[in-house]
Design a protein around this motif. Structure first.
Motif, PDB file in Angstrom:
ATOM      1  N   TYR A 121      71.366  38.761  -3.604  1.00 62.24           N
ATOM      2  CA  TYR A 121      72.233  37.596  -3.769  1.00 62.24           C
ATOM      3  C   TYR A 121      71.402  36.340  -4.045  1.00 62.24           C
ATOM      4  O   TYR A 121      71.769  35.516  -4.895  1.00 62.24           O
ATOM      5  CB  TYR A 121      73.086  37.399  -2.522  1.00 62.24           C
ATOM      6  CG  TYR A 121      74.027  36.219  -2.623  1.00 62.24           C
ATOM      7  CD1 TYR A 121      75.143  36.263  -3.462  1.00 62.24           C
ATOM      8  CD2 TYR A 121      73.802  35.056  -1.885  1.00 62.24           C
ATOM      9  CE1 TYR A 121      76.007  35.181  -3.564  1.00 62.24           C
ATOM     10  CE2 TYR A 121      74.658  33.974  -1.978  1.00 62.24           C
ATOM     11  CZ  TYR A 121      75.754  34.041  -2.814  1.00 62.24           C
ATOM     12  OH  TYR A 121      76.605  32.958  -2.916  1.00 62.24           O
ATOM     13  N   SER A 122      70.283  36.208  -3.354  1.00 63.39           N
ATOM     14  CA  SER A 122      69.417  35.044  -3.574  1.00 63.39           C
ATOM     15  C   SER A 122      68.845  35.047  -4.983  1.00 63.39           C
ATOM     16  O   SER A 122      68.768  33.998  -5.630  1.00 63.39           O
ATOM     17  CB  SER A 122      68.280  35.030  -2.536  1.00 63.39           C
ATOM     18  OG  SER A 122      68.786  34.849  -1.226  1.00 63.39           O
TER      19      SER A 122
ATOM     20  N   TYR B  68      70.239  36.392  -7.569  1.00 59.03           N
ATOM     21  CA  TYR B  68      71.365  36.052  -8.439  1.00 59.03           C
ATOM     22  C   TYR B  68      71.613  34.544  -8.446  1.00 59.03           C
ATOM     23  O   TYR B  68      71.800  33.944  -9.517  1.00 59.03           O
ATOM     24  CB  TYR B  68      72.606  36.792  -7.972  1.00 59.03           C
ATOM     25  CG  TYR B  68      73.879  36.369  -8.686  1.00 59.03           C
ATOM     26  CD1 TYR B  68      74.154  36.820  -9.977  1.00 59.03           C
ATOM     27  CD2 TYR B  68      74.782  35.510  -8.072  1.00 59.03           C
ATOM     28  CE1 TYR B  68      75.306  36.426 -10.641  1.00 59.03           C
ATOM     29  CE2 TYR B  68      75.934  35.110  -8.727  1.00 59.03           C
ATOM     30  CZ  TYR B  68      76.197  35.563 -10.010  1.00 59.03           C
ATOM     31  OH  TYR B  68      77.333  35.167 -10.661  1.00 59.03           O
ATOM     32  N   LYS B  69      71.609  33.928  -7.284  1.00 59.09           N
ATOM     33  CA  LYS B  69      71.841  32.484  -7.189  1.00 59.09           C
ATOM     34  C   LYS B  69      70.712  31.684  -7.827  1.00 59.09           C
ATOM     35  O   LYS B  69      70.940  30.579  -8.333  1.00 59.09           O
ATOM     36  CB  LYS B  69      72.003  32.069  -5.730  1.00 59.09           C
ATOM     37  CG  LYS B  69      73.268  32.583  -5.075  1.00 59.09           C
ATOM     38  CD  LYS B  69      74.506  31.945  -5.681  1.00 59.09           C
ATOM     39  CE  LYS B  69      74.633  30.474  -5.329  1.00 59.09           C
ATOM     40  NZ  LYS B  69      75.863  29.870  -5.874  1.00 59.09           N
TER      41      LYS B  69
END
Length: 335
Positions: free
Chosen positions: A26-27, A29-30
């Motif tokens: 997720y990190s 992706y962000k």
């Protein structure tokens, strides 16, 4: 507060690996949108700084224990939460693989305990609100101390919960938590002061670094951070290659608590999972316990570990940042 494999059951270790892998994904992706390309070199340099800083255990007076910085709040304040989480993950991965610091089965738990709370929870919910009315040395210092104490306390409590869920009967919940929380409060206070001091120093050199993370904005094109990078790189070399020689020999907060509860810091384990993880780590650890494999404990081995480890971490953390940026640019061109 690096957990060893013996503190976790394979099931709990696997769950924490999955949770941390999800947070890493997720990190990453962000970071497609949140990563400032001008900060990519800073990811590498700060990875080296945190690696070096974690080699220095400072004594907690009157306890017989010691502690070291976690670095999550420091990273988040300079890089932003998501690049910071990827950077602390790189630090912990290098420590586990090449220096046998923290177990491979416990890697997910260590990433969660030392990275998730600080970078992805406490920084946005505590640090940012404290300084949102204006960055000043006083606000930065207060935010650093409060945030580090909270993040480290959550991490310490998670260690207790993870051992409880793993069924480690040698570490009963009530006694273990009673020892873990106060000692990590003391460690957090010291780390918070150190973090505040470094951030105030950087703020006076280049306030835009903290402002960009706080406001989730990219650095202005006419802003150069080369001087800050140079100072931090020198700091990493001095700390890892020199000051690490003066680290406290006292057990860290986790080991200290374990010794008082179970009478030892080395719990016995059995099973293929533990054996396989240990064999992999033995094969990959080029400088186990931050020294040469012959175990002579020489100062040269410690200094070499600090320099080599910092260099590898710099390459990995900076390389991850560059790779994310390169993928982003490629997709933009294709679009």
């Amino acid at each position: 507060m690096h957990m060893a494999d013996a503190l976790l059951s394979p099931a709990v270790g696997g769950i924490m690996l999955a949770a941390s892998a999800g947070a890493v994904a997720y990190s990453a992706y962000k970071c497609k949108d949140d990563l400032d390309e001008k900060k990519i070199p800073l990811m590498g340099v700060m990875g080296a700084v945190i690696f070096a800083g974690q080699m220095i255990n400072f004594t907690i007076p009157g306890t017989g224990s010691s502690g070291h910085i976690g670095g999550g709040i420091l990273l988040a304040a300079l890089l932003g939460p998501f690049p910071a989480f990827l950077t602390i993950t790189a630090v912990l991965l290098i420590q586990a693989l090449f220096f046998a610091d923290g177990g491979l089965l416990a890697l997910g738990a260590n990433i969660w305990n030392m990275g998730f709370y600080a970078c992805l929870l406490i920084y946005p919910l505590v640090f940012k609100p404290i300084v949102k009315k204006g960055l000043t040395p006083t606000r930065i210092t207060v935010a650093s101390i409060v945030s580090v104490v909270l993040a480290l306390s959550l991490g310490a409590f998670s260690v207790v919960l993870e051992t409880l869920a793993s069924g480690i009967t040698a570490l009963p919940f009530a006694t273990f938590v009673t020892l873990m929380m106060p000692i990590h409060l003391a460690i957090g206070l010291i780390e918070g002061i150190v973090t505040g001091g470094i951030l105030v120093f950087v703020y006076k050199m280049r306030p835009e670094l903290l402002e960009s993370s706080l406001e989730n904005k990219k650095l202005p094109k006419d802003i150069s951070i080369q001087k800050v990078l140079g100072v931090l790189l020198i700091f990493a070399v001095v700390v890892g290659g020199g000051l690490s020689l003066f680290a406290s020999a006292n057990p860290d907060g986790l080991e200290w608590a374990m010794e008082r509860v179970a009478g030892t810091t080395e719990l016995e384990t059995s099973g293929d999972v533990y054996g396989n993880a240990g064999e992999i780590q033995e094969a990959t650890a080029i400088l186990p316990d931050y020294g040469f494999k012959d175990g002579d404990g020489s100062a040269v081995g410690t200094s070499v570990s600090g320099i080599v480890g910092g260099g590898i971490t710099l390459l990995l953390a900076g390389g991850v940042g560059y790779l994310i940026y390169a993928v982003k640019r490629k997709k933009e061109k294709e679009a």
